[in-house]
Design a protein around this motif. Structure first.
Motif, PDB file in Angstrom:
ATOM      1  N   ASP A   1       0.836  -1.187   0.000  1.00  0.00           N
ATOM      2  CA  ASP A   1       0.000   0.000   0.000  1.00  0.00           C
ATOM      3  C   ASP A   1       0.876   1.244   0.000  1.00  0.00           C
ATOM      4  O   ASP A   1       2.102   1.164   0.021  1.00  0.00           O
ATOM      5  CB  ASP A   1      -0.992  -0.020   1.169  1.00  0.00           C
ATOM      6  N   LEU A   2       0.236   2.419  -0.041  1.00  0.00           N
ATOM      7  CA  LEU A   2       0.976   3.664  -0.213  1.00  0.00           C
ATOM      8  C   LEU A   2       1.895   3.944   0.970  1.00  0.00           C
ATOM      9  O   LEU A   2       3.006   4.460   0.783  1.00  0.00           O
ATOM     10  CB  LEU A   2      -0.002   4.819  -0.423  1.00  0.00           C
ATOM     11  N   LEU A   3       1.464   3.620   2.178  1.00  0.00           N
ATOM     12  CA  LEU A   3       2.334   3.837   3.340  1.00  0.00           C
ATOM     13  C   LEU A   3       3.611   3.021   3.205  1.00  0.00           C
ATOM     14  O   LEU A   3       4.714   3.523   3.478  1.00  0.00           O
ATOM     15  CB  LEU A   3       1.602   3.469   4.633  1.00  0.00           C
ATOM     16  N   ASP A   4       3.495   1.764   2.758  1.00  0.00           N
ATOM     17  CA  ASP A   4       4.678   0.941   2.531  1.00  0.00           C
ATOM     18  C   ASP A   4       5.600   1.580   1.491  1.00  0.00           C
ATOM     19  O   ASP A   4       6.818   1.619   1.659  1.00  0.00           O
ATOM     20  CB  ASP A   4       4.276  -0.453   2.055  1.00  0.00           C
ATOM     21  N   ASP A   5       4.986   2.096   0.413  1.00  0.00           N
ATOM     22  CA  ASP A   5       5.776   2.719  -0.656  1.00  0.00           C
ATOM     23  C   ASP A   5       6.537   3.934  -0.145  1.00  0.00           C
ATOM     24  O   ASP A   5       7.705   4.146  -0.483  1.00  0.00           O
ATOM     25  CB  ASP A   5       4.856   3.137  -1.815  1.00  0.00           C
ATOM     26  N   ILE A   6       5.856   4.746   0.666  1.00  0.00           N
ATOM     27  CA  ILE A   6       6.480   5.957   1.215  1.00  0.00           C
ATOM     28  C   ILE A   6       7.655   5.599   2.111  1.00  0.00           C
ATOM     29  O   ILE A   6       8.758   6.163   2.000  1.00  0.00           O
ATOM     30  CB  ILE A   6       5.437   6.792   1.994  1.00  0.00           C
ATOM     31  N   MET A   7       7.424   4.653   3.005  1.00  0.00           N
ATOM     32  CA  MET A   7       8.470   4.275   3.954  1.00  0.00           C
ATOM     33  C   MET A   7       9.646   3.590   3.255  1.00  0.00           C
ATOM     34  O   MET A   7      10.810   3.774   3.645  1.00  0.00           O
ATOM     35  CB  MET A   7       7.883   3.372   5.042  1.00  0.00           C
ATOM     36  N   LYS A   8       9.357   2.820   2.227  1.00  0.00           N
ATOM     37  CA  LYS A   8      10.427   2.160   1.478  1.00  0.00           C
ATOM     38  C   LYS A   8      11.274   3.182   0.724  1.00  0.00           C
ATOM     39  O   LYS A   8      12.504   3.082   0.671  1.00  0.00           O
ATOM     40  CB  LYS A   8       9.825   1.155   0.497  1.00  0.00           C
ATOM     41  N   ALA A   9      10.605   4.196   0.150  1.00  0.00           N
ATOM     42  CA  ALA A   9      11.320   5.250  -0.585  1.00  0.00           C
ATOM     43  C   ALA A   9      12.033   6.214   0.346  1.00  0.00           C
ATOM     44  O   ALA A   9      12.904   6.972  -0.085  1.00  0.00           O
ATOM     45  CB  ALA A   9      10.346   6.005  -1.482  1.00  0.00           C
ATOM     46  N   LYS A  10      11.620   6.223   1.626  1.00  0.00           N
ATOM     47  CA  LYS A  10      12.147   7.156   2.624  1.00  0.00           C
ATOM     48  C   LYS A  10      11.929   8.610   2.190  1.00  0.00           C
ATOM     49  O   LYS A  10      12.719   9.501   2.496  1.00  0.00           O
ATOM     50  CB  LYS A  10      13.640   6.898   2.885  1.00  0.00           C
ATOM     51  N   LYS A  11      10.845   8.820   1.488  1.00  0.00           N
ATOM     52  CA  LYS A  11      10.508  10.160   0.992  1.00  0.00           C
ATOM     53  C   LYS A  11       8.998  10.283   0.874  1.00  0.00           C
ATOM     54  O   LYS A  11       8.325   9.337   0.496  1.00  0.00           O
ATOM     55  CB  LYS A  11      11.151  10.409  -0.385  1.00  0.00           C
ATOM     56  N   ILE A  12       8.480  11.471   1.223  1.00  0.00           N
ATOM     57  CA  ILE A  12       7.057  11.734   1.050  1.00  0.00           C
ATOM     58  C   ILE A  12       6.880  12.940   0.140  1.00  0.00           C
ATOM     59  O   ILE A  12       7.533  13.965   0.297  1.00  0.00           O
ATOM     60  CB  ILE A  12       6.352  11.955   2.418  1.00  0.00           C
ATOM     61  N   ARG A  13       6.014  12.776  -0.857  1.00  0.00           N
ATOM     62  CA  ARG A  13       5.759  13.830  -1.839  1.00  0.00           C
ATOM     63  C   ARG A  13       4.442  14.511  -1.454  1.00  0.00           C
ATOM     64  O   ARG A  13       3.391  13.869  -1.451  1.00  0.00           O
ATOM     65  CB  ARG A  13       5.677  13.245  -3.240  1.00  0.00           C
ATOM     66  N   ILE A  14       4.519  15.803  -1.158  1.00  0.00           N
ATOM     67  CA  ILE A  14       3.357  16.516  -0.646  1.00  0.00           C
ATOM     68  C   ILE A  14       2.961  17.642  -1.596  1.00  0.00           C
ATOM     69  O   ILE A  14       3.769  18.511  -1.929  1.00  0.00           O
ATOM     70  CB  ILE A  14       3.626  17.076   0.767  1.00  0.00           C
ATOM     71  N   SER A  15       1.718  17.617  -2.033  1.00  0.00           N
ATOM     72  CA  SER A  15       1.183  18.633  -2.932  1.00  0.00           C
ATOM     73  C   SER A  15       0.841  19.881  -2.128  1.00  0.00           C
ATOM     74  O   SER A  15      -0.045  19.853  -1.267  1.00  0.00           O
ATOM     75  CB  SER A  15      -0.073  18.085  -3.636  1.00  0.00           C
ATOM     76  N   THR A  16       1.557  20.979  -2.409  1.00  0.00           N
ATOM     77  CA  THR A  16       1.399  22.221  -1.644  1.00  0.00           C
ATOM     78  C   THR A  16       1.470  23.417  -2.582  1.00  0.00           C
ATOM     79  O   THR A  16       2.382  23.508  -3.399  1.00  0.00           O
ATOM     80  CB  THR A  16       2.497  22.354  -0.572  1.00  0.00           C
ATOM     81  N   ASP A  17       0.514  24.319  -2.443  1.00  0.00           N
ATOM     82  CA  ASP A  17       0.528  25.554  -3.227  1.00  0.00           C
ATOM     83  C   ASP A  17       1.479  26.534  -2.554  1.00  0.00           C
ATOM     84  O   ASP A  17       1.277  26.913  -1.400  1.00  0.00           O
ATOM     85  CB  ASP A  17      -0.883  26.137  -3.299  1.00  0.00           C
ATOM     86  N   LEU A  18       2.507  26.962  -3.271  1.00  0.00           N
ATOM     87  CA  LEU A  18       3.506  27.872  -2.714  1.00  0.00           C
ATOM     88  C   LEU A  18       3.277  29.308  -3.175  1.00  0.00           C
ATOM     89  O   LEU A  18       4.205  30.119  -3.172  1.00  0.00           O
ATOM     90  CB  LEU A  18       4.907  27.403  -3.102  1.00  0.00           C
ATOM     91  N   ALA A  19       2.046  29.614  -3.562  1.00  0.00           N
ATOM     92  CA  ALA A  19       1.721  30.975  -4.011  1.00  0.00           C
ATOM     93  C   ALA A  19       0.495  31.516  -3.296  1.00  0.00           C
ATOM     94  O   ALA A  19      -0.244  32.347  -3.837  1.00  0.00           O
ATOM     95  CB  ALA A  19       1.506  30.999  -5.522  1.00  0.00           C
ATOM     96  N   ILE A  20       0.259  31.055  -2.060  1.00  0.00           N
ATOM     97  CA  ILE A  20      -0.892  31.542  -1.283  1.00  0.00           C
ATOM     98  C   ILE A  20      -0.451  31.916   0.142  1.00  0.00           C
ATOM     99  O   ILE A  20      -0.735  31.197   1.092  1.00  0.00           O
ATOM    100  CB  ILE A  20      -2.042  30.522  -1.241  1.00  0.00           C
ATOM    101  N   PRO A  21       0.274  33.016   0.265  1.00  0.00           N
ATOM    102  CA  PRO A  21       0.707  33.441   1.601  1.00  0.00           C
ATOM    103  C   PRO A  21      -0.493  33.729   2.497  1.00  0.00           C
ATOM    104  O   PRO A  21      -1.524  34.177   1.998  1.00  0.00           O
ATOM    105  CB  PRO A  21       1.510  34.713   1.309  1.00  0.00           C
TER     106      PRO A  21
END
Length: 264
Positions: free
Chosen positions: A27-47
């Motif tokens: 599952d996705l949690l396994d994939d994240i932990m195996k990759a040792k990286k989490i990809r997070i969708s974040t808008d960087l243009a909304i202060p």
């Protein structure tokens, strides 16, 4: 044994061997932990939720929430830059693992993604120039209201068919703010925080909240069918509400504390 029985036994044996040889899908949690990286969708243009500082490094309340999550889980953090309209597609297509980007919980969105428990809230208003006479809905009937496409403000205002509103849609919050700063729109439908940012960019056009829209819960978004990741995220949120870290991040960037029932 007849030929038909032999054939049936052979087919059954073949199917069993194929099933045994096929590894269980992670599952996705396994994939994240195996990759040792989490990809997070974040808008960087909304202060102040997401933005770039003077050194062109991501900062803001959602940015620090994402950074805290990655640190607590011992993971490398990759920001997948997004706009309001592309946040959900990012996780549905596998471009990002989760969304931390002022994502309001709505019934429509809950049909296509799952939401964690809330980690913050968002007050949405109609904001107009401080010098305007707008006090209620009748006063904005002939005024253009800027919104960021695909946001809860866009959806809420679009559903107000009885008010005959003039809605101007923009691709993201930064473009909407620019439109307000330059006089392209009379009012905006957005968070109270973003409304206050307009006057910072152009002191000659100070906007302020005039008509309340709604208070939305903000949650982390993830694709459906990931219960282990959901449980781990909810446990993390609960812990950081209890220890006060999420409230401290919110107060640092928004100037106010989270609702009383969310403070540790």
């Amino acid at each position: 044994m007849t030929n038909r029985k032999l054939l049936g036994a052979a087919v059954s044996l073949c199917c069993f061997m194929m099933m045994a040889a096929t590894p269980a899908s992670a599952d996705l949690l396994d994939d994240i932990m195996k990759a040792k990286k989490i990809r997070i969708s974040t808008d960087l243009a909304i202060p102040p939720s997401g933005m770039m500082d003077a050194s062109m490094k991501p900062t803001g309340s959602d940015v620090e929430v994402a950074q805290l999550l990655a640190k607590d889980w011992g993971l490398e953090l990759e920001f997948v830059q997004t706009t309001g309209a592309t946040r959900i597609p990012n996780v549905l297509t596998g471009k990002a693992d989760i969304i931390i980007s002022t994502l309001s919980v709505t019934p429509e969105r809950a049909k296509v993604i799952d939401f964690t428990n809330r980690y913050a809230t968002l007050q949405s208003d109609i904001g107009c120039m401080k010098s305007s006479s707008v006090k209620g809905w009748p006063d904005v009937k002939d005024k253009s209201i800027g919104v960021s496409r695909g946001t809860t403000q866009d959806t809420t205002l679009s559903n107000m068919k009885d008010k005959d509103l003039k809605i101007a849609r923009f691709d993201d919050d930064a473009t909407m703010v620019t439109a307000a700063v330059s006089g392209q729109v009379d009012c905006v439908g957005s968070s109270a925080t973003i409304i206050n940012q307009i006057g910072v960019k152009n002191p000659a056009r100070v906007f302020e909240s005039r008509i309340p829209l709604a208070t939305f819960d903000l949650a982390i978004g993830l694709k459906k069918g990931e219960p282990r990741l959901m449980d781990k995220l909810n446990a993390w949120i609960a812990e950081n509400i209890k220890n006060g870290k999420l409230n401290a991040i919110y107060k640092k960037f928004h100037g106010v504390e989270l609702p009383l029932d969310m403070r540790g």
